[in-house]
Design a protein around this motif. Sequence first.
Motif, mmCIF file in Angstrom:
data_model
loop_
_atom_site.group_PDB
_atom_site.id
_atom_site.type_symbol
_atom_site.label_atom_id
_atom_site.label_comp_id
_atom_site.label_asym_id
_atom_site.label_seq_id
_atom_site.Cartn_x
_atom_site.Cartn_y
_atom_site.Cartn_z
ATOM 1 N N VAL A 255 0.833 -1.194 0.000
ATOM 2 C CA VAL A 255 0.000 0.000 0.000
ATOM 3 C C VAL A 255 0.870 1.247 0.000
ATOM 4 N N GLN A 256 0.263 2.336 -0.437
ATOM 5 C CA GLN A 256 0.970 3.587 -0.672
ATOM 6 C C GLN A 256 1.759 4.105 0.535
ATOM 7 N N PRO A 257 1.171 4.226 1.731
ATOM 8 C CA PRO A 257 1.954 4.766 2.850
ATOM 9 C C PRO A 257 3.195 3.933 3.172
ATOM 10 N N MET A 258 3.045 2.603 3.123
ATOM 11 C CA MET A 258 4.190 1.745 3.429
ATOM 12 C C MET A 258 5.283 1.887 2.381
ATOM 13 N N ALA A 259 4.891 2.083 1.119
ATOM 14 C CA ALA A 259 5.883 2.272 0.061
ATOM 15 C C ALA A 259 6.698 3.539 0.294
ATOM 16 N N LEU A 260 6.029 4.619 0.690
ATOM 17 C CA LEU A 260 6.736 5.883 0.919
ATOM 18 C C LEU A 260 7.658 5.796 2.139
ATOM 19 N N VAL A 261 7.187 5.136 3.193
ATOM 20 C CA VAL A 261 8.035 4.962 4.365
ATOM 21 C C VAL A 261 9.244 4.095 4.023
ATOM 22 N N SER A 262 9.021 3.045 3.223
ATOM 23 C CA SER A 262 10.125 2.171 2.811
ATOM 24 C C SER A 262 11.166 2.947 2.017
ATOM 25 N N GLN B 164 16.593 5.415 2.222
ATOM 26 C CA GLN B 164 17.473 6.572 2.112
ATOM 27 C C GLN B 164 18.051 6.996 3.462
ATOM 28 N N GLY B 165 17.710 6.253 4.525
ATOM 29 C CA GLY B 165 18.231 6.561 5.856
ATOM 30 C C GLY B 165 17.599 7.768 6.502
ATOM 31 N N GLN B 166 16.337 8.067 6.155
ATOM 32 C CA GLN B 166 15.685 9.271 6.665
ATOM 33 C C GLN B 166 14.463 8.966 7.529
ATOM 34 N N ALA B 167 14.327 7.699 7.953
ATOM 35 C CA ALA B 167 13.129 7.327 8.731
ATOM 36 C C ALA B 167 13.491 6.780 10.105
ATOM 37 N N ASP B 168 14.659 7.126 10.619
ATOM 38 C CA ASP B 168 15.044 6.655 11.953
ATOM 39 C C ASP B 168 14.191 7.301 13.034
ATOM 40 N N SER B 169 13.797 8.554 12.824
ATOM 41 C CA SER B 169 12.934 9.263 13.770
ATOM 42 C C SER B 169 11.556 9.426 13.143
ATOM 43 N N ASN B 170 10.621 10.009 13.889
ATOM 44 C CA ASN B 170 9.269 10.213 13.370
ATOM 45 C C ASN B 170 9.271 11.238 12.241
ATOM 46 N N ILE B 171 8.637 10.883 11.141
ATOM 47 C CA ILE B 171 8.563 11.774 9.986
ATOM 48 C C ILE B 171 7.106 11.849 9.515
ATOM 49 N N ALA B 172 6.782 12.923 8.829
ATOM 50 C CA ALA B 172 5.480 13.046 8.172
ATOM 51 C C ALA B 172 5.714 13.127 6.674
ATOM 52 N N ILE C 53 2.274 9.608 9.046
ATOM 53 C CA ILE C 53 3.269 9.877 10.092
ATOM 54 C C ILE C 53 3.799 8.531 10.548
ATOM 55 N N ALA C 54 5.108 8.372 10.491
ATOM 56 C CA ALA C 54 5.676 7.052 10.712
ATOM 57 C C ALA C 54 7.155 7.161 11.057
ATOM 58 N N ASN C 55 7.739 6.027 11.370
ATOM 59 C CA ASN C 55 9.181 5.844 11.393
ATOM 60 C C ASN C 55 9.451 4.477 10.778
ATOM 61 N N LYS C 56 10.680 4.035 10.761
ATOM 62 C CA LYS C 56 10.988 2.794 10.055
ATOM 63 C C LYS C 56 10.403 1.561 10.734
ATOM 64 N N ARG C 57 9.901 1.713 11.966
ATOM 65 C CA ARG C 57 9.341 0.573 12.694
ATOM 66 C C ARG C 57 7.814 0.552 12.694
ATOM 67 N N ASP C 58 7.186 1.699 12.483
ATOM 68 C CA ASP C 58 5.744 1.754 12.707
ATOM 69 C C ASP C 58 5.112 2.888 11.914
ATOM 70 N N ILE C 59 3.892 2.669 11.436
ATOM 71 C CA ILE C 59 3.061 3.735 10.873
ATOM 72 C C ILE C 59 2.063 4.131 11.949
ATOM 73 N N GLU D 186 6.221 12.417 21.988
ATOM 74 C CA GLU D 186 6.957 12.299 20.731
ATOM 75 C C GLU D 186 6.683 13.512 19.858
ATOM 76 N N GLU D 187 7.506 13.682 18.841
ATOM 77 C CA GLU D 187 7.297 14.781 17.902
ATOM 78 C C GLU D 187 7.718 14.365 16.502
ATOM 79 N N VAL D 188 7.183 15.058 15.518
ATOM 80 C CA VAL D 188 7.547 14.817 14.129
ATOM 81 C C VAL D 188 8.813 15.626 13.827
ATOM 82 N N GLU D 189 9.884 14.911 13.508
ATOM 83 C CA GLU D 189 11.170 15.579 13.301
ATOM 84 C C GLU D 189 11.229 16.296 11.946
ATOM 85 N N LYS D 190 10.753 15.629 10.883
ATOM 86 C CA LYS D 190 10.839 16.194 9.544
ATOM 87 C C LYS D 190 9.532 15.958 8.804
#
Length: 300
Positions: free
Chosen positions: A96-103, A108-116, A129-135, A227-231
């Motif tokens: 699905v689309q959200p998982m593809a974007l997070v992947s 690219q090494g940009q999902a270690d912290s919370n991102i939107a 809003i996700a990180n590499k472990r969870d949406i 928690e907060e959205v870093e980027k």
Amino acid sequence: EGYYLYGVYISEVKNVDGYDILLEKRGWVLVYKLKLKKVIHYAESDPECISDYYSIDLIRDGEKIKYIVAAVKKNVVDNFLHPFERLNLKPKVINVQPMALVSLLDYQGQADSNIAIIDIGASATQITIANKRDIMLSRTIDTGGTSFTNSIMDLKNIDFQSAEEEKKELNLGLEAEQETEEDALSSMPIGMETSGEDNANLRNLASRLSAEITRSLDFFNMKHRDEEVEKIFVTGGASRLQGLQKIISEEISRELIIIDPFKNIKTKVDSEKEKMMEHYKYEFSVAVGLGVSEVMSDES
């Protein structure tokens, strides 16, 4: 209390007649957490339903395993499979689309912290809003590039194709500022401007989109106070609309980072195709994200 995942509504667990959550939204069904055998039996009892499940967490104190179980109407999946069947290809997995974007951002090494991720497409905008472990949140907003096209059609009494062409030359009327080289590359050319009143209507549409994005960020902050959205990243073909990113950035008071889907990916193309890849990079994020996704347990 829950969030959207590509048309699926996920909610906190509530016991309903011995089952742990079964909710429907837009023809999709998602069952969340525990009592796995009962849940799968319910999903598979409908011949028009396709289901799957995945272990996402182990709750140590109660020795329970948390599962995410998804079920979708068979005709929805069939519509996606038909083009492959005509080519005698058999897909092994549907993502699905959200998982593809997070992947993609994880690759690219940009999902270690919370991102939107704000994906502004033709028919809708997807906020993830996700990180590499969870949406943690995924929501669809019914405003996209076609919304601006339809507004231009109504304002100028022109047909859809003419409005599309005018949109490509649209200037939302923001104060002119010196653009960086990256901004210049990512922006559509500025040509004909709409009249003041028409331009204000289109800016109001952009502001309503910004308000919905703000609501999503506020909802996350309320549910995850520690928690907060870093980027915040932006992608999607409609995000190329001149001035739209600036309006959103100003109204949510956050910097938007443009996703480059081809970052860290080696390509062998000529200079003409490199220019095409740069011009259309907004449209390729989901496709490249699907390519780099690890969606099968035995993938390397």
